[in-house]
Scaffold this active site. Structure first.
Site, PDB file in Angstrom:
ATOM      1  N   MET A  42      -8.680   8.490   0.007  1.00 18.21           N
ATOM      2  CA  MET A  42      -9.574   8.824   1.136  1.00 18.21           C
ATOM      3  C   MET A  42     -10.051  10.261   1.008  1.00 18.21           C
ATOM      4  O   MET A  42      -9.257  11.143   0.671  1.00 18.21           O
ATOM      5  CB  MET A  42      -8.797   8.699   2.449  1.00 18.21           C
ATOM      6  CG  MET A  42      -8.158   7.351   2.664  1.00 18.21           C
ATOM      7  SD  MET A  42      -7.223   7.359   4.200  1.00 18.21           S
ATOM      8  CE  MET A  42      -6.534   5.701   4.156  1.00 18.21           C
ATOM      9  N   ASP A  96      -6.980  -6.321   3.760  1.00 20.69           N
ATOM     10  CA  ASP A  96      -6.378  -4.986   3.825  1.00 20.69           C
ATOM     11  C   ASP A  96      -6.369  -4.461   5.253  1.00 20.69           C
ATOM     12  O   ASP A  96      -7.412  -4.149   5.826  1.00 20.69           O
ATOM     13  CB  ASP A  96      -7.185  -4.046   2.910  1.00 20.69           C
ATOM     14  CG  ASP A  96      -6.523  -2.693   2.750  1.00 20.69           C
ATOM     15  OD1 ASP A  96      -5.373  -2.529   3.201  1.00 20.69           O
ATOM     16  OD2 ASP A  96      -7.169  -1.806   2.160  1.00 20.69           O
ATOM     17  N   MET A 147     -11.978   5.001  -0.683  1.00 23.73           N
ATOM     18  CA  MET A 147     -12.672   5.192   0.597  1.00 23.73           C
ATOM     19  C   MET A 147     -13.326   6.565   0.523  1.00 23.73           C
ATOM     20  O   MET A 147     -12.907   7.520   1.191  1.00 23.73           O
ATOM     21  CB  MET A 147     -11.669   5.089   1.744  1.00 23.73           C
ATOM     22  CG  MET A 147     -11.260   3.653   2.026  1.00 23.73           C
ATOM     23  SD  MET A 147      -9.720   3.529   2.933  1.00 23.73           S
ATOM     24  CE  MET A 147      -8.584   3.562   1.545  1.00 23.73           C
ATOM     25  N   SER A 159       0.846  -1.200   0.000  1.00 21.04           N
ATOM     26  CA  SER A 159       0.000   0.000   0.000  1.00 21.04           C
ATOM     27  C   SER A 159       0.876   1.243   0.000  1.00 21.04           C
ATOM     28  O   SER A 159       1.626   1.504   0.950  1.00 21.04           O
ATOM     29  CB  SER A 159      -0.891   0.011   1.237  1.00 21.04           C
ATOM     30  OG  SER A 159      -1.463   1.289   1.352  1.00 21.04           O
ATOM     31  N   HIS A 199      -8.260   1.549  -4.198  1.00 19.41           N
ATOM     32  CA  HIS A 199      -9.241   1.345  -3.126  1.00 19.41           C
ATOM     33  C   HIS A 199      -9.842   2.703  -2.775  1.00 19.41           C
ATOM     34  O   HIS A 199      -9.180   3.533  -2.152  1.00 19.41           O
ATOM     35  CB  HIS A 199      -8.497   0.713  -1.930  1.00 19.41           C
ATOM     36  CG  HIS A 199      -9.323   0.539  -0.701  1.00 19.41           C
ATOM     37  ND1 HIS A 199      -8.758   0.277   0.529  1.00 19.41           N
ATOM     38  CD2 HIS A 199     -10.660   0.566  -0.496  1.00 19.41           C
ATOM     39  CE1 HIS A 199      -9.717   0.166   1.436  1.00 19.41           C
ATOM     40  NE2 HIS A 199     -10.875   0.343   0.840  1.00 19.41           N
ATOM     41  N   HIS A 216      -1.176  -1.121  -4.347  1.00 18.34           N
ATOM     42  CA  HIS A 216      -2.459  -0.818  -3.714  1.00 18.34           C
ATOM     43  C   HIS A 216      -2.495   0.684  -3.416  1.00 18.34           C
ATOM     44  O   HIS A 216      -1.602   1.218  -2.740  1.00 18.34           O
ATOM     45  CB  HIS A 216      -2.619  -1.636  -2.431  1.00 18.34           C
ATOM     46  CG  HIS A 216      -3.940  -1.453  -1.757  1.00 18.34           C
ATOM     47  ND1 HIS A 216      -5.080  -2.126  -2.138  1.00 18.34           N
ATOM     48  CD2 HIS A 216      -4.312  -0.657  -0.715  1.00 18.34           C
ATOM     49  CE1 HIS A 216      -6.092  -1.767  -1.367  1.00 18.34           C
ATOM     50  NE2 HIS A 216      -5.656  -0.864  -0.496  1.00 18.34           N
ATOM     51  N   MET A 274     -11.752  -5.530   4.878  1.00 20.59           N
ATOM     52  CA  MET A 274     -10.969  -4.637   5.738  1.00 20.59           C
ATOM     53  C   MET A 274     -10.694  -5.344   7.068  1.00 20.59           C
ATOM     54  O   MET A 274     -11.625  -5.735   7.773  1.00 20.59           O
ATOM     55  CB  MET A 274     -11.730  -3.332   5.994  1.00 20.59           C
ATOM     56  CG  MET A 274     -11.915  -2.454   4.769  1.00 20.59           C
ATOM     57  SD  MET A 274     -10.387  -2.094   3.872  1.00 20.59           S
ATOM     58  CE  MET A 274      -9.392  -1.327   5.149  1.00 20.59           C
ATOM     59  N   ASP A 295      -4.615   3.859  -1.915  1.00 20.86           N
ATOM     60  CA  ASP A 295      -5.713   4.230  -1.017  1.00 20.86           C
ATOM     61  C   ASP A 295      -6.140   5.670  -1.234  1.00 20.86           C
ATOM     62  O   ASP A 295      -5.377   6.599  -0.958  1.00 20.86           O
ATOM     63  CB  ASP A 295      -5.267   4.064   0.441  1.00 20.86           C
ATOM     64  CG  ASP A 295      -5.098   2.597   0.812  1.00 20.86           C
ATOM     65  OD1 ASP A 295      -6.051   1.837   0.607  1.00 20.86           O
ATOM     66  OD2 ASP A 295      -4.008   2.231   1.301  1.00 20.86           O
TER      67      ASP A 295
HETATM   68  C1  DX5 Z   1      -6.507   1.558   5.436  1.00 20.36           C
HETATM   69  C2  DX5 Z   1      -6.020   1.318   4.023  1.00 20.36           C
HETATM   70  C3  DX5 Z   1      -4.966   0.273   3.962  1.00 20.36           C
HETATM   71  C4  DX5 Z   1      -3.689   0.660   4.663  1.00 20.36           C
HETATM   72  C5  DX5 Z   1      -2.965  -0.590   5.060  1.00 20.36           C
HETATM   73  O1  DX5 Z   1      -7.558   2.426   5.401  1.00 20.36           O
HETATM   74  O2  DX5 Z   1      -7.078   0.888   3.203  1.00 20.36           O
HETATM   75  O3  DX5 Z   1      -4.707  -0.104   2.614  1.00 20.36           O
HETATM   76  O4  DX5 Z   1      -2.865   1.453   3.854  1.00 20.36           O
HETATM   77  O5  DX5 Z   1      -1.874  -0.212   5.836  1.00 20.36           O
HETATM   78  P1  DX5 Z   1      -1.230  -1.181   6.927  1.00 20.36           P
HETATM   79  O6  DX5 Z   1      -0.729  -2.377   6.177  1.00 20.36           O
HETATM   80  O7  DX5 Z   1      -0.151  -0.330   7.508  1.00 20.36           O
HETATM   81  O8  DX5 Z   1      -2.314  -1.549   7.902  1.00 20.36           O
HETATM   82 ZN    ZN Z   2      -6.618  -0.037   1.207  1.00 15.09          ZN
END
Ligand code: DX5
Ligand code: ZN
Length: 219
Positions: A38, A176, A69, A9, A67, A34, A138, A36
Site C-alpha cells: 500500500m 480478499d 494497492m 495475508s 497485491h 498474500h 475486494m 499487500d
Molecule cells: C486489504 C488487504 C487484504 C487484507 C485482508 O486492503 O488487501 O489482503 O490484508 O485482511 P483481513 O483478512 O483481515 O480482512
Molecule cells: Zn490484499
C-alpha cells in the site's frame, strides 16, 4: 469443483517476528503468501515495501501473490519480478491502460492479476478476461486488515464466474477481505478459487490449526 486455495495475508503478521510467522505459514496447509503493498495514495494506509518483501521471500516456500494497492503500478513491475513475485495483481481503478499493464507483467514471467474495489462492476472485465490469470474481488474497501466482509461479494463472484465460463477463460477468482469460517464455504460455492485471510488466521490462537480448519471446510 477444483481445490480451493488459502492465501494468508502477511499484513496481519507480527512484523517484529516476521521470519517466525512466515515459517509458520510454510508449515501450515496454506497454499500462497498474500502480500499487500500500500502506498498511502491509492489507499489511505501504508503497509511495507520492497526491503520487507525481499526478506519475506528469503524464507517463504510457497507462491508469492503480491497485491499492489498503489497508483502507477507500471513503474514497479520489473522490480516486483526481480523480488520474486509469482503473481502480480494491480487495481483496475489504478490502470488507464490495463491491457498494456497485464502484458508487461506477463513479459516479466509473472501471472497477471486484476483487483476490483467493492464498487467496481465485474462486467468491466468482460473484454479482457482471457488475458487475466487472477481476479481479486475486494470484499472490503482496500487499505486495512480486520474489516467486515461486504455481503454483495457473493453476487459478484457468481457474475464473474459466469463471465469466465462463457468466455472459456482460465482465470482464478480470489476473494480478499473479511474471510472467515462463516463465509468461506459460501464463497467457494459461489465460484471462488482462492481465499485470502489475514486477521482470521494470524490473530487466532493457533494459526496453523485455523488454516487447517479452513482448508478442511473448503479444500
Ligand atoms: C486489504 C488487504 C487484504 C487484507 C485482508 O486492503 O488487501 O489482503 O490484508 O485482511 P483481513 O483478512 O483481515 O480482512
Ligand atoms: Zn490484499
Amino acid at each position: 469443483m477444483s481445490e480451493t486455495l488459502i492465501a494468508p495475508s502477511v499484513l496481519a503478521a507480527d512484523f517484529a517476528n516476521l521470519q517466525r510467522d512466515v515459517e509458520m505459514i510454510n508449515e501450515s496447509e496454506a497454499d500462497w503468501f498474500h502480500i499487500d503493498i500500500m502506498d498511502g495514495v491509492f489507499v489511505p494506509n501504508i503497509s511495507f515495501g520492497m526491503p520487507v518483501l525481499r526478506d519475506i521471500v528469503k524464507h517463504a516456500q510457497k507462491t508469492i501473490d503480491v497485491h499492489l494497492m498503489i497508483v502507477e503500478p507500471d513503474r514497479y513491475i520489473k522490480t516486483f519480478a526481480q523480488l520474486g513475485a509469482d503473481i502480480l495483481t494491480v487495481h483496475y481503478e489504478a490502470c488507464t491502460h490495463l491491457h498494456r499493464t497485464l502484458q508487461a507483467i506477463k513479459a516479466e514471467g509473472m501471472k497477471a492479476g486484476v483487483a476490483l474495489n467493492p464498487h467496481t462492476n465485474v462486467h468491466l472485465l468482460e473484454d479482457i478476461i482471457q488475458d487475466i490469470d487472477l481476479v481479486c474481488l475486494m470484499s472490503v474497501n482496500p487499505g486495512f486488515g480486520g474489516q467486515s466482509f461486504i455481503e454483495n461479494t457473493y453476487n459478484k463472484v457468481k457474475a464473474l464466474r459466469k463471465i469466465i465460463d462463457k468466455k472459456g477463460a482460465n482465470t482464478k477468482i480470489e476473494i480478499d477481505g473479511g474471510v472467515t469460517n462463516k463465509n468461506a464455504l459460501q464463497l467457494k460455492e459461489a465460484g471462488a478459487d482462492v481465499l485470502v485471510a489475514g486477521s482470521y488466521v494470524f490473530k487466532s490462537d493457533d494459526p496453523i490449526a485455523t488454516v487447517a480448519d479452513l482448508k478442511k471446510l473448503v479444500g
